[in-house]
Motif scaffolding. Sequence first.
Motif, mmCIF file in Angstrom:
data_model
loop_
_atom_site.group_PDB
_atom_site.id
_atom_site.type_symbol
_atom_site.label_atom_id
_atom_site.label_comp_id
_atom_site.label_asym_id
_atom_site.label_seq_id
_atom_site.Cartn_x
_atom_site.Cartn_y
_atom_site.Cartn_z
ATOM 1 N N SER A 1 34.408 38.550 36.358
ATOM 2 C CA SER A 1 35.336 38.532 37.484
ATOM 3 C C SER A 1 35.006 39.707 38.396
ATOM 4 N N SER A 2 34.879 39.422 39.700
ATOM 5 C CA SER A 2 34.549 40.464 40.674
ATOM 6 C C SER A 2 35.679 40.708 41.664
ATOM 7 N N ARG A 3 36.814 40.093 41.454
ATOM 8 C CA ARG A 3 37.932 40.296 42.368
ATOM 9 C C ARG A 3 38.603 41.635 42.105
ATOM 10 N N GLY A 4 38.874 42.350 43.182
ATOM 11 C CA GLY A 4 39.553 43.629 43.057
ATOM 12 C C GLY A 4 38.653 44.810 42.792
ATOM 13 N N TYR A 5 37.332 44.613 42.830
ATOM 14 C CA TYR A 5 36.406 45.711 42.556
ATOM 15 C C TYR A 5 35.488 45.967 43.749
ATOM 16 N N ALA A 6 35.950 45.604 44.951
ATOM 17 C CA ALA A 6 35.128 45.792 46.150
ATOM 18 C C ALA A 6 34.901 47.267 46.443
ATOM 19 N N GLU A 7 35.846 48.135 46.072
ATOM 20 C CA GLU A 7 35.669 49.562 46.330
ATOM 21 C C GLU A 7 34.475 50.126 45.565
ATOM 22 N N GLU A 8 34.155 49.537 44.434
ATOM 23 C CA GLU A 8 33.004 50.001 43.666
ATOM 24 C C GLU A 8 31.693 49.428 44.191
ATOM 25 N N SER A 9 31.709 48.198 44.681
ATOM 26 C CA SER A 9 30.471 47.496 45.000
ATOM 27 C C SER A 9 30.040 47.619 46.452
ATOM 28 N N LEU A 10 30.966 47.809 47.392
ATOM 29 C CA LEU A 10 30.590 47.868 48.804
ATOM 30 C C LEU A 10 29.882 49.182 49.116
ATOM 31 N N MET A 11 28.659 49.067 49.665
ATOM 32 C CA MET A 11 27.853 50.252 49.994
ATOM 33 C C MET A 11 27.151 50.034 51.322
ATOM 34 N N LEU A 12 26.746 51.117 51.952
ATOM 35 C CA LEU A 12 26.044 51.087 53.229
ATOM 36 C C LEU A 12 24.594 51.480 52.982
ATOM 37 N N SER A 13 23.665 50.599 53.356
ATOM 38 C CA SER A 13 22.244 50.859 53.140
ATOM 39 C C SER A 13 21.681 51.765 54.227
ATOM 40 N N GLY A 14 20.406 52.116 54.076
ATOM 41 C CA GLY A 14 19.772 53.012 55.029
ATOM 42 C C GLY A 14 19.608 52.419 56.410
ATOM 43 N N GLN B 1 23.340 60.053 26.419
ATOM 44 C CA GLN B 1 22.002 59.572 26.711
ATOM 45 C C GLN B 1 22.099 58.219 27.401
ATOM 46 N N VAL B 2 21.533 58.104 28.598
ATOM 47 C CA VAL B 2 21.548 56.847 29.349
ATOM 48 C C VAL B 2 20.448 55.942 28.796
ATOM 49 N N VAL B 3 20.847 54.789 28.306
ATOM 50 C CA VAL B 3 19.878 53.839 27.742
ATOM 51 C C VAL B 3 19.205 53.043 28.846
ATOM 52 N N THR B 4 20.000 52.491 29.760
ATOM 53 C CA THR B 4 19.421 51.718 30.851
ATOM 54 C C THR B 4 20.429 51.599 31.989
ATOM 55 N N VAL B 5 19.889 51.427 33.193
ATOM 56 C CA VAL B 5 20.672 51.098 34.387
ATOM 57 C C VAL B 5 20.044 49.843 34.977
ATOM 58 N N LYS B 6 20.836 48.822 35.190
ATOM 59 C CA LYS B 6 20.302 47.534 35.643
ATOM 60 C C LYS B 6 21.152 46.980 36.770
ATOM 61 N N LEU B 7 20.476 46.588 37.855
ATOM 62 C CA LEU B 7 21.165 45.927 38.974
ATOM 63 C C LEU B 7 21.405 44.470 38.607
ATOM 64 N N GLN B 8 22.665 44.061 38.598
ATOM 65 C CA GLN B 8 23.005 42.697 38.243
ATOM 66 C C GLN B 8 22.916 41.746 39.436
ATOM 67 N N ASP B 9 23.512 42.117 40.543
ATOM 68 C CA ASP B 9 23.556 41.236 41.705
ATOM 69 C C ASP B 9 23.732 42.080 42.958
ATOM 70 N N VAL B 10 22.927 41.769 43.978
ATOM 71 C CA VAL B 10 23.016 42.473 45.262
ATOM 72 C C VAL B 10 23.040 41.427 46.365
ATOM 73 N N ASN B 11 24.117 41.387 47.114
ATOM 74 C CA ASN B 11 24.282 40.409 48.186
ATOM 75 C C ASN B 11 25.055 41.045 49.332
ATOM 76 N N PRO B 12 24.901 40.498 50.528
ATOM 77 C CA PRO B 12 25.767 40.948 51.636
ATOM 78 C C PRO B 12 27.183 40.429 51.430
ATOM 79 N N PRO B 13 28.178 41.009 52.070
ATOM 80 C CA PRO B 13 29.551 40.514 51.938
ATOM 81 C C PRO B 13 29.673 39.067 52.409
ATOM 82 N N ALA B 14 30.655 38.365 51.867
ATOM 83 C CA ALA B 14 30.828 36.938 52.171
ATOM 84 C C ALA B 14 30.999 36.647 53.658
#
Length: 348
Positions: free
Chosen positions: A118-131, A211-224
Amino acid sequence: MPMDWTPPPRGGGQNPDINNVLKEVKQKFPDFKKARGLFLIILIVAALGLGSTAYFTVGPEETGLVLRLGRYNRQVGPGLHFKLPMGLEQAITVKTGRVFKEEFGFRGTSPGVRSRFSSRGYAEESLMLSGDLNVLEVKWIVQYKVRDPRKWLFEIKDGVAAIRDLSEAVMRSIVGNSYSDEVITLSRVEIAIQAQKKLQKLLDTYQTGVQVVTVKLQDVNPPAPVQPAFNEVNEARQQKERMINEAQEAYNRAIPQAKGEGQRVVTEAEGFATERVNRATGEAKRFDKVLQAYLLAKDVTKRRLYLEAMQEMIHNAGRVFVLDGDVKGLLPLLDLGKGKAAQREVTK
Protein backbone atom coordinates in the motif's frame (compact mmCIF):
# COMPACT_ATOMS: atom_id res chain seq x y z
CA MET A 1 9.40 -12.35 77.20
CA PRO A 2 12.90 -13.14 78.57
CA MET A 3 13.58 -16.68 79.64
CA ASP A 4 16.34 -18.13 81.80
CA TRP A 5 18.25 -20.85 80.06
CA THR A 6 21.64 -22.41 80.82
CA PRO A 7 23.73 -24.40 78.34
CA PRO A 8 24.25 -28.10 78.88
CA PRO A 9 27.33 -29.18 80.73
CA ARG A 10 30.47 -29.97 78.78
CA GLY A 11 30.52 -33.50 79.94
CA GLY A 12 27.46 -34.30 77.76
CA GLY A 13 23.94 -35.28 78.65
CA GLN A 14 20.63 -33.46 78.48
CA ASN A 15 19.93 -30.41 80.59
CA PRO A 16 16.79 -31.10 82.65
CA ASP A 17 15.61 -27.51 82.19
CA ILE A 18 15.25 -27.86 78.39
CA ASN A 19 12.15 -29.96 78.63
CA ASN A 20 10.62 -27.43 80.90
CA VAL A 21 11.45 -24.61 78.46
CA LEU A 22 9.92 -26.50 75.52
CA LYS A 23 6.82 -27.23 77.51
CA GLU A 24 6.49 -23.57 78.40
CA VAL A 25 6.99 -22.52 74.71
CA LYS A 26 4.35 -24.99 73.52
CA GLN A 27 1.95 -23.79 76.15
CA LYS A 28 2.48 -20.11 75.34
CA PHE A 29 2.74 -20.64 71.52
CA PRO A 30 0.33 -23.43 70.60
CA ASP A 31 0.71 -22.66 66.79
CA PHE A 32 4.47 -23.03 66.82
CA LYS A 33 4.45 -26.06 64.43
CA LYS A 34 2.21 -24.26 61.95
CA ALA A 35 4.44 -21.18 62.02
CA ARG A 36 7.50 -23.29 61.43
CA GLY A 37 5.88 -24.91 58.36
CA LEU A 38 4.89 -21.51 57.00
CA PHE A 39 8.43 -20.28 57.53
CA LEU A 40 9.79 -23.25 55.60
CA ILE A 41 7.39 -22.57 52.73
CA ILE A 42 8.50 -18.95 52.64
CA LEU A 43 12.13 -20.04 52.52
CA ILE A 44 11.43 -22.45 49.67
CA VAL A 45 9.53 -19.82 47.65
CA ALA A 46 12.31 -17.30 48.24
CA ALA A 47 14.91 -19.85 47.11
CA LEU A 48 12.93 -20.62 43.97
CA GLY A 49 12.52 -16.91 43.27
CA LEU A 50 16.21 -16.30 43.67
CA GLY A 51 17.02 -19.30 41.49
CA SER A 52 14.68 -18.18 38.70
CA THR A 53 16.34 -14.75 38.55
CA ALA A 54 19.85 -16.16 38.60
CA TYR A 55 19.93 -17.45 35.01
CA PHE A 56 18.75 -16.44 31.53
CA THR A 57 18.72 -17.90 28.01
CA VAL A 58 19.97 -16.30 24.79
CA GLY A 59 18.46 -17.48 21.49
CA PRO A 60 20.40 -18.65 18.41
CA GLU A 61 19.98 -15.32 16.54
CA GLU A 62 20.49 -13.18 19.64
CA THR A 63 23.27 -11.60 21.66
CA GLY A 64 22.88 -11.04 25.39
CA LEU A 65 24.02 -7.96 27.30
CA VAL A 66 24.28 -8.08 31.10
CA LEU A 67 23.77 -4.89 33.12
CA ARG A 68 25.03 -4.79 36.70
CA LEU A 69 23.14 -2.21 38.73
CA GLY A 70 22.06 -0.57 35.46
CA ARG A 71 25.55 -0.35 33.96
CA TYR A 72 26.93 -2.43 31.08
CA ASN A 73 29.03 -5.31 32.37
CA ARG A 74 29.51 -7.99 29.72
CA GLN A 75 28.25 -9.51 26.49
CA VAL A 76 27.35 -13.17 26.00
CA GLY A 77 26.42 -15.38 23.08
CA PRO A 78 23.61 -17.90 22.55
CA GLY A 79 22.93 -20.45 25.31
CA LEU A 80 22.23 -20.65 29.06
CA HIS A 81 23.96 -18.09 31.29
CA PHE A 82 23.93 -17.10 34.98
CA LYS A 83 23.67 -13.70 36.63
CA LEU A 84 23.29 -12.19 40.05
CA PRO A 85 19.72 -12.48 41.36
CA MET A 86 17.47 -9.98 43.09
CA GLY A 87 17.81 -7.43 40.29
CA LEU A 88 21.53 -6.94 40.85
CA GLU A 89 22.12 -7.90 37.24
CA GLN A 90 19.73 -7.54 34.33
CA ALA A 91 19.95 -9.36 30.97
CA ILE A 92 18.85 -7.81 27.66
CA THR A 93 18.81 -9.73 24.36
CA VAL A 94 19.27 -8.14 20.92
CA LYS A 95 18.54 -9.95 17.64
CA THR A 96 21.91 -9.61 15.90
CA GLY A 97 21.48 -12.51 13.47
CA ARG A 98 18.29 -11.29 11.82
CA VAL A 99 18.03 -8.95 8.83
CA PHE A 100 15.48 -6.16 9.34
CA LYS A 101 13.79 -4.13 6.62
CA GLU A 102 12.53 -0.56 6.43
CA GLU A 103 10.20 0.49 3.60
CA PHE A 104 9.98 4.02 2.21
CA GLY A 105 7.08 5.35 0.15
CA PHE A 106 4.98 2.22 0.71
CA ARG A 107 4.22 -0.46 3.30
CA GLY A 108 3.75 -4.18 2.91
CA THR A 109 0.24 -5.22 3.99
CA SER A 110 0.28 -9.00 3.40
CA PRO A 111 3.67 -10.64 2.84
CA GLY A 112 3.87 -13.96 1.09
CA VAL A 113 4.44 -15.44 -2.34
CA ARG A 114 2.39 -12.60 -3.81
CA SER A 115 2.96 -9.76 -1.41
CA ARG A 116 0.59 -6.82 -1.32
CA PHE A 117 1.70 -3.26 -0.78
CA SER A 118 0.00 0.00 0.00
CA SER A 119 1.40 3.40 -1.02
CA ARG A 120 -1.43 5.63 0.16
CA GLY A 121 -0.48 8.19 2.76
CA TYR A 122 3.28 7.92 2.22
CA ALA A 123 3.73 10.67 -0.40
CA GLU A 124 5.84 12.72 2.03
CA GLU A 125 8.46 9.99 1.96
CA SER A 126 8.43 9.29 -1.78
CA LEU A 127 8.03 12.71 -3.44
CA MET A 128 11.45 14.12 -4.42
CA LEU A 129 12.84 16.77 -6.74
CA SER A 130 15.47 15.61 -9.24
CA GLY A 131 18.43 17.57 -10.54
CA ASP A 132 16.57 18.65 -13.70
CA LEU A 133 13.64 19.98 -11.58
CA ASN A 134 11.29 17.04 -12.18
CA VAL A 135 9.12 15.66 -9.38
CA LEU A 136 9.49 11.90 -8.88
CA GLU A 137 7.94 9.29 -6.63
CA VAL A 138 10.84 7.19 -5.35
CA LYS A 139 10.11 4.00 -3.41
CA TRP A 140 12.93 1.99 -1.89
CA ILE A 141 13.83 -0.41 0.90
CA VAL A 142 16.75 -0.60 3.33
CA GLN A 143 17.81 -3.94 4.81
CA TYR A 144 20.08 -3.87 7.85
CA LYS A 145 21.27 -5.90 10.82
CA VAL A 146 22.59 -4.99 14.26
CA ARG A 147 26.36 -5.38 14.20
CA ASP A 148 27.21 -3.94 17.65
CA PRO A 149 24.37 -4.45 20.19
CA ARG A 150 26.06 -2.27 22.81
CA LYS A 151 26.07 0.76 20.52
CA TRP A 152 22.56 -0.08 19.31
CA LEU A 153 21.20 0.07 22.90
CA PHE A 154 23.27 2.75 24.59
CA GLU A 155 24.79 5.08 21.97
CA ILE A 156 21.57 6.12 20.25
CA LYS A 157 18.07 6.77 21.55
CA ASP A 158 15.94 5.36 18.70
CA GLY A 159 17.89 3.33 16.17
CA VAL A 160 14.97 2.66 13.79
CA ALA A 161 14.08 6.36 13.62
CA ALA A 162 17.72 7.22 12.96
CA ILE A 163 17.89 4.71 10.12
CA ARG A 164 14.73 6.07 8.53
CA ASP A 165 15.76 9.72 8.83
CA LEU A 166 19.27 9.14 7.52
CA SER A 167 18.05 6.93 4.66
CA GLU A 168 15.57 9.56 3.53
CA ALA A 169 18.18 12.32 3.74
CA VAL A 170 20.71 10.29 1.70
CA MET A 171 18.20 9.34 -1.00
CA ARG A 172 16.92 12.91 -1.38
CA SER A 173 20.49 14.15 -1.70
CA ILE A 174 21.36 11.63 -4.43
CA VAL A 175 18.13 12.14 -6.39
CA GLY A 176 18.54 15.93 -6.14
CA ASN A 177 21.95 15.65 -7.80
CA SER A 178 20.79 13.31 -10.60
CA TYR A 179 18.69 13.66 -13.73
CA SER A 180 15.24 12.13 -13.77
CA ASP A 181 16.15 9.73 -16.59
CA GLU A 182 19.05 8.39 -14.54
CA VAL A 183 16.86 7.79 -11.51
CA ILE A 184 14.05 6.14 -13.49
CA THR A 185 15.98 3.83 -15.81
CA LEU A 186 19.60 4.55 -16.61
CA SER A 187 21.45 4.54 -13.26
CA ARG A 188 19.17 2.84 -10.75
CA VAL A 189 21.78 0.28 -9.68
CA GLU A 190 24.51 2.90 -9.33
CA ILE A 191 22.21 5.14 -7.27
CA ALA A 192 21.34 2.25 -4.93
CA ILE A 193 25.02 1.39 -4.40
CA GLN A 194 25.89 5.03 -3.77
CA ALA A 195 23.02 5.37 -1.27
CA GLN A 196 24.18 2.26 0.61
CA LYS A 197 27.73 3.58 0.95
CA LYS A 198 26.64 7.04 2.13
CA LEU A 199 24.09 5.62 4.57
CA GLN A 200 26.65 3.24 6.08
CA LYS A 201 29.10 6.10 6.52
CA LEU A 202 26.52 8.23 8.35
CA LEU A 203 25.42 5.34 10.58
CA ASP A 204 29.04 4.70 11.55
CA THR A 205 29.48 8.39 12.29
CA TYR A 206 26.53 8.37 14.69
CA GLN A 207 27.77 5.17 16.40
CA THR A 208 24.55 3.24 15.75
CA GLY A 209 26.17 -0.20 15.52
CA VAL A 210 24.17 -1.00 12.37
CA GLN A 211 25.39 -2.71 9.21
CA VAL A 212 23.50 -1.87 5.99
CA VAL A 213 22.94 -5.07 4.02
CA THR A 214 21.39 -3.56 0.91
CA VAL A 215 19.55 -0.53 -0.47
CA LYS A 216 17.24 -1.24 -3.41
CA LEU A 217 15.05 1.05 -5.50
CA GLN A 218 11.65 -0.60 -5.82
CA ASP A 219 9.76 1.78 -8.09
CA VAL A 220 10.46 5.23 -9.54
CA ASN A 221 7.72 7.06 -11.43
CA PRO A 222 6.49 10.61 -11.95
CA PRO A 223 3.40 11.65 -9.96
CA ALA A 224 0.04 10.50 -11.33
CA PRO A 225 -1.19 13.98 -12.46
CA VAL A 226 1.85 14.55 -14.71
CA GLN A 227 2.49 10.96 -15.76
CA PRO A 228 0.77 11.25 -19.22
CA ALA A 229 2.84 14.30 -20.11
CA PHE A 230 5.95 12.61 -18.81
CA ASN A 231 5.22 9.55 -20.99
CA GLU A 232 4.85 11.78 -24.06
CA VAL A 233 8.19 13.40 -23.33
CA ASN A 234 9.79 9.97 -22.96
CA GLU A 235 8.28 8.81 -26.25
CA ALA A 236 9.62 11.91 -28.00
CA ARG A 237 13.07 11.28 -26.53
CA GLN A 238 12.96 7.65 -27.58
CA GLN A 239 11.94 8.64 -31.10
CA LYS A 240 14.78 11.14 -31.17
CA GLU A 241 17.24 8.48 -30.06
CA ARG A 242 15.87 6.08 -32.68
CA MET A 243 16.32 8.61 -35.48
CA ILE A 244 19.83 9.41 -34.29
CA ASN A 245 20.67 5.72 -34.23
CA GLU A 246 19.27 5.20 -37.73
CA ALA A 247 21.26 8.17 -39.05
CA GLN A 248 24.37 6.87 -37.34
CA GLU A 249 23.76 3.47 -38.90
CA ALA A 250 23.42 4.97 -42.40
CA TYR A 251 26.54 7.03 -41.79
CA ASN A 252 28.49 3.98 -40.66
CA ARG A 253 27.34 2.08 -43.73
CA ALA A 254 27.94 4.81 -46.38
CA ILE A 255 31.19 6.35 -45.15
CA PRO A 256 33.24 3.14 -45.04
CA GLN A 257 31.85 2.13 -48.43
CA ALA A 258 32.85 5.48 -49.97
CA LYS A 259 36.25 5.29 -48.35
CA GLY A 260 36.75 1.78 -49.67
CA GLU A 261 35.69 2.81 -53.19
CA GLY A 262 38.04 5.79 -53.09
CA GLN A 263 40.87 3.60 -51.89
CA ARG A 264 40.15 1.12 -54.71
CA VAL A 265 40.25 3.88 -57.35
CA VAL A 266 43.49 5.24 -55.90
CA THR A 267 45.03 1.78 -55.83
CA GLU A 268 43.99 1.10 -59.45
CA ALA A 269 45.40 4.45 -60.55
CA GLU A 270 48.65 3.76 -58.75
CA GLY A 271 48.82 0.32 -60.39
CA PHE A 272 48.08 1.78 -63.81
CA ALA A 273 50.73 4.46 -63.31
CA THR A 274 53.24 1.86 -62.19
CA GLU A 275 52.40 -0.30 -65.23
CA ARG A 276 52.79 2.59 -67.66
CA VAL A 277 56.03 3.66 -66.10
CA ASN A 278 57.40 0.12 -66.16
CA ARG A 279 56.24 -0.42 -69.74
CA ALA A 280 57.75 2.89 -70.86
CA THR A 281 60.95 2.06 -69.06
CA GLY A 282 61.03 -1.35 -70.76
CA GLU A 283 60.35 0.15 -74.18
CA ALA A 284 63.08 2.69 -73.67
CA LYS A 285 65.52 -0.02 -72.67
CA ARG A 286 64.50 -2.16 -75.68
CA PHE A 287 64.95 0.84 -77.99
CA ASP A 288 68.39 1.41 -76.52
CA LYS A 289 69.28 -2.24 -77.17
CA VAL A 290 68.01 -2.01 -80.75
CA LEU A 291 69.91 1.21 -81.27
CA GLN A 292 73.08 -0.35 -79.97
CA ALA A 293 72.58 -3.36 -82.27
CA TYR A 294 71.83 -1.03 -85.21
CA LEU A 295 75.01 0.93 -84.62
CA LEU A 296 77.02 -2.28 -84.59
CA ALA A 297 75.48 -3.75 -87.77
CA LYS A 298 73.27 -1.34 -89.66
CA ASP A 299 72.52 -3.51 -92.74
CA VAL A 300 71.65 -6.59 -90.76
CA THR A 301 69.54 -4.62 -88.33
CA LYS A 302 67.64 -2.86 -91.14
CA ARG A 303 66.94 -6.18 -92.83
CA ARG A 304 65.79 -7.77 -89.55
CA LEU A 305 63.54 -4.84 -88.78
CA TYR A 306 62.12 -4.94 -92.31
CA LEU A 307 61.46 -8.66 -92.10
CA GLU A 308 59.85 -8.41 -88.69
CA ALA A 309 57.59 -5.60 -89.90
CA MET A 310 56.58 -7.51 -93.05
CA GLN A 311 55.97 -10.67 -91.04
CA GLU A 312 53.66 -8.85 -88.67
CA MET A 313 51.87 -7.12 -91.53
CA ILE A 314 51.35 -10.31 -93.55
CA HIS A 315 50.24 -12.18 -90.45
CA ASN A 316 47.52 -9.64 -89.86
CA ALA A 317 46.43 -9.49 -93.54
CA GLY A 318 43.58 -11.73 -94.73
CA ARG A 319 44.56 -12.14 -98.42
CA VAL A 320 47.84 -11.25 -100.16
CA PHE A 321 48.10 -9.98 -103.79
CA VAL A 322 51.52 -9.69 -105.46
CA LEU A 323 51.56 -7.02 -108.20
CA ASP A 324 54.16 -6.23 -110.81
CA GLY A 325 54.30 -2.70 -112.14
CA ASP A 326 55.38 -3.75 -115.64
CA VAL A 327 52.55 -6.25 -116.14
CA LYS A 328 49.25 -4.99 -117.42
CA GLY A 329 47.05 -7.59 -115.74
CA LEU A 330 47.01 -9.45 -112.47
CA LEU A 331 49.29 -12.36 -111.91
CA PRO A 332 47.33 -15.60 -111.40
CA LEU A 333 48.02 -16.87 -107.87
CA LEU A 334 47.11 -20.17 -106.31
CA ASP A 335 44.78 -19.64 -103.38
CA LEU A 336 46.99 -21.52 -100.95
CA GLY A 337 46.52 -19.28 -97.91
CA LYS A 338 42.74 -18.96 -98.09
CA GLY A 339 42.07 -21.84 -95.76
CA LYS A 340 44.56 -20.61 -93.15
CA ALA A 341 43.15 -17.08 -93.36
CA ALA A 342 39.61 -18.39 -92.92
CA GLN A 343 40.69 -20.56 -90.02
CA ARG A 344 42.44 -17.57 -88.47
CA GLU A 345 39.27 -15.48 -88.82
CA VAL A 346 37.20 -18.25 -87.23
CA THR A 347 39.57 -18.51 -84.26
CA LYS A 348 39.46 -14.72 -83.80
